[in-house]
Design a protein around this motif. Structure first.
Motif, mmCIF file in Angstrom:
data_model
loop_
_atom_site.group_PDB
_atom_site.id
_atom_site.type_symbol
_atom_site.label_atom_id
_atom_site.label_comp_id
_atom_site.label_asym_id
_atom_site.label_seq_id
_atom_site.Cartn_x
_atom_site.Cartn_y
_atom_site.Cartn_z
ATOM 1 N N PRO A 93 0.828 -1.204 0.000
ATOM 2 C CA PRO A 93 0.000 0.000 0.000
ATOM 3 C C PRO A 93 0.865 1.258 0.000
ATOM 4 O O PRO A 93 1.963 1.267 0.556
ATOM 5 C CB PRO A 93 -0.823 -0.126 1.276
ATOM 6 C CG PRO A 93 -0.052 -1.053 2.147
ATOM 7 C CD PRO A 93 0.655 -1.992 1.236
ATOM 8 N N SER A 97 -3.574 0.521 -3.335
ATOM 9 C CA SER A 97 -2.849 -0.743 -3.358
ATOM 10 C C SER A 97 -3.246 -1.522 -4.606
ATOM 11 O O SER A 97 -4.368 -1.384 -5.116
ATOM 12 C CB SER A 97 -3.166 -1.570 -2.109
ATOM 13 O OG SER A 97 -2.522 -2.826 -2.163
ATOM 14 N N ALA A 115 -2.418 -0.786 5.108
ATOM 15 C CA ALA A 115 -3.096 0.044 4.113
ATOM 16 C C ALA A 115 -3.630 1.329 4.736
ATOM 17 O O ALA A 115 -3.473 2.415 4.171
ATOM 18 C CB ALA A 115 -4.230 -0.751 3.470
#
Length: 324
Positions: A14, A44, A57
């Motif tokens: 990410p 991502s 993330a």
């Protein structure tokens, strides 16, 4: 038309919008269909699934003055929390803490908390996490009825073991306090009227150094709650000359009684061979050895028989036990 390849750094995990711009990625590239957007400002090539993937993330899209806390933090650190909390962490919102002055994090998929300024923060595997002692306090503040007093004892034993592992001084066998135990006291002392304080204080009285597994904690609690003398955790057995013979999960050294928990790691033939050699050695020095299995702790008939066996080995009347 195929999307423009991303720089290698961004293809590995990410990334934030700002980092993509720093690497010269056009803004329109962020809107191509091969990217997913776990939260605002984060992108991502793959959909994050696990708690660690989701946390990484979200971290990419959040301000740096944030940290993962509570149940999310416990799961990221692989701390022994009840299985229902692990399941909730795997499918539910992420616990994210901000300084009080910044207010709670308000993002879809997040459960916001405040108070980061009074907690220690560590970077683990690239993620900012609330410190271990503070996490123990935070979990004690979960809604009433979600945890029993045994749960923060098990968790506290594990936290203390990790904190003590980072110190150079070895915690002596039989000790009831250590640097890790004091860290829990200090963390709780920094809180002002926290929820769950009564339960946490009860748990503090039962937390011990040197514990190596959650089931050691639960076995010890079972014996103590039944009214038996408290065993020494991972006590060291020596011979008449003071030479080391063995370390025992739970040891009543004055009566030469030992209890050894046999979990899954003891199931293969090599482990069983070592366990049997250890049992014979202890018995040759006059010790009574009781192997413990999960059913001896959680199934009532097996628990009663186990408690009565140990009581007799300690020279106590089983009828005096407080068996729940």
């Amino acid at each position: 038309m195929r999307p423009q390849p991303l720089p290698d750094e961004l293809a590995r995990g990410p990334f934030s919008t700002s980092r993509a711009r720093e690497l010269g990625v056009p803004g329109m590239r962020m809107h191509r269909g091969d990217l997913v957007h776990p939260t605002h400002g984060a992108h991502s090539l793959t959909t994050p699934v696990t708690v660690a993937e989701r946390a990484a993330a979200y971290a990419a899209g959040m301000p740096s003055a944030r940290a993962f806390s509570h149940v999310t933090n416990a799961v990221l650190r692989d701390l022994p929390v009840p299985s229902f909390l692990v399941r909730e962490a795997e499918t539910g919102d992420l616990d994210i803490m901000a300084p009080t002055s910044d207010g709670q994090v308000k993002r879809e998929g997040c459960r916001g908390h405040r108070g980061l300024e009074i907690r220690e923060v560590e970077v683990v595997d690239g993620l900012r996490l609330v410190g271990l002692a503070d996490t123990w306090c935070d979990l004690g503040e979960l809604r009433r009825g979600r945890l029993t007093v045994d749960d923060p004892v098990v968790l506290g034993d594990a936290v203390v073991a990790r904190l003590d592992a980072g110190t150079q001084a070895e915690v002596r066998s039989g000790a009831r306090t250590s640097r890790g135990v004091m860290a829990l006291h200090e963390a709780l002392g920094r809180r002002v009227r926290p929820r769950g304080k009564v339960m946490l204080r009860q748990a503090l009285d039962l937390i011990r150094p040197r514990v190596k597994s959650p089931m050691e904690s639960r076995a010890r609690l079972m014996f103590v709650r039944a009214g038996l003398p408290e065993p020494e955790v991972n006590g060291v057995v020596t011979d008449d000359a003071g030479e080391y013979l063995a370390e025992v999960d739970l040891l009543w050294w004055a009566r030469r009684v030992a209890a050894e928990y046999q979990g899954q790691v003891h199931a293969d033939i090599d482990a069983r061979s070592g366990d049997e050699a250890k049992r014979r050695l202890l018995e040759s020095t006059g010790h009574t050895v009781r192997e413990l299995f999960v059913d001896d702790i959680f199934r009532p008939p097996r628990r009663v028989e186990t408690l009565e066996f140990v009581a007799r080995a300690l020279g106590l009347d089983p009828r005096s036990l407080n068996i729940l």
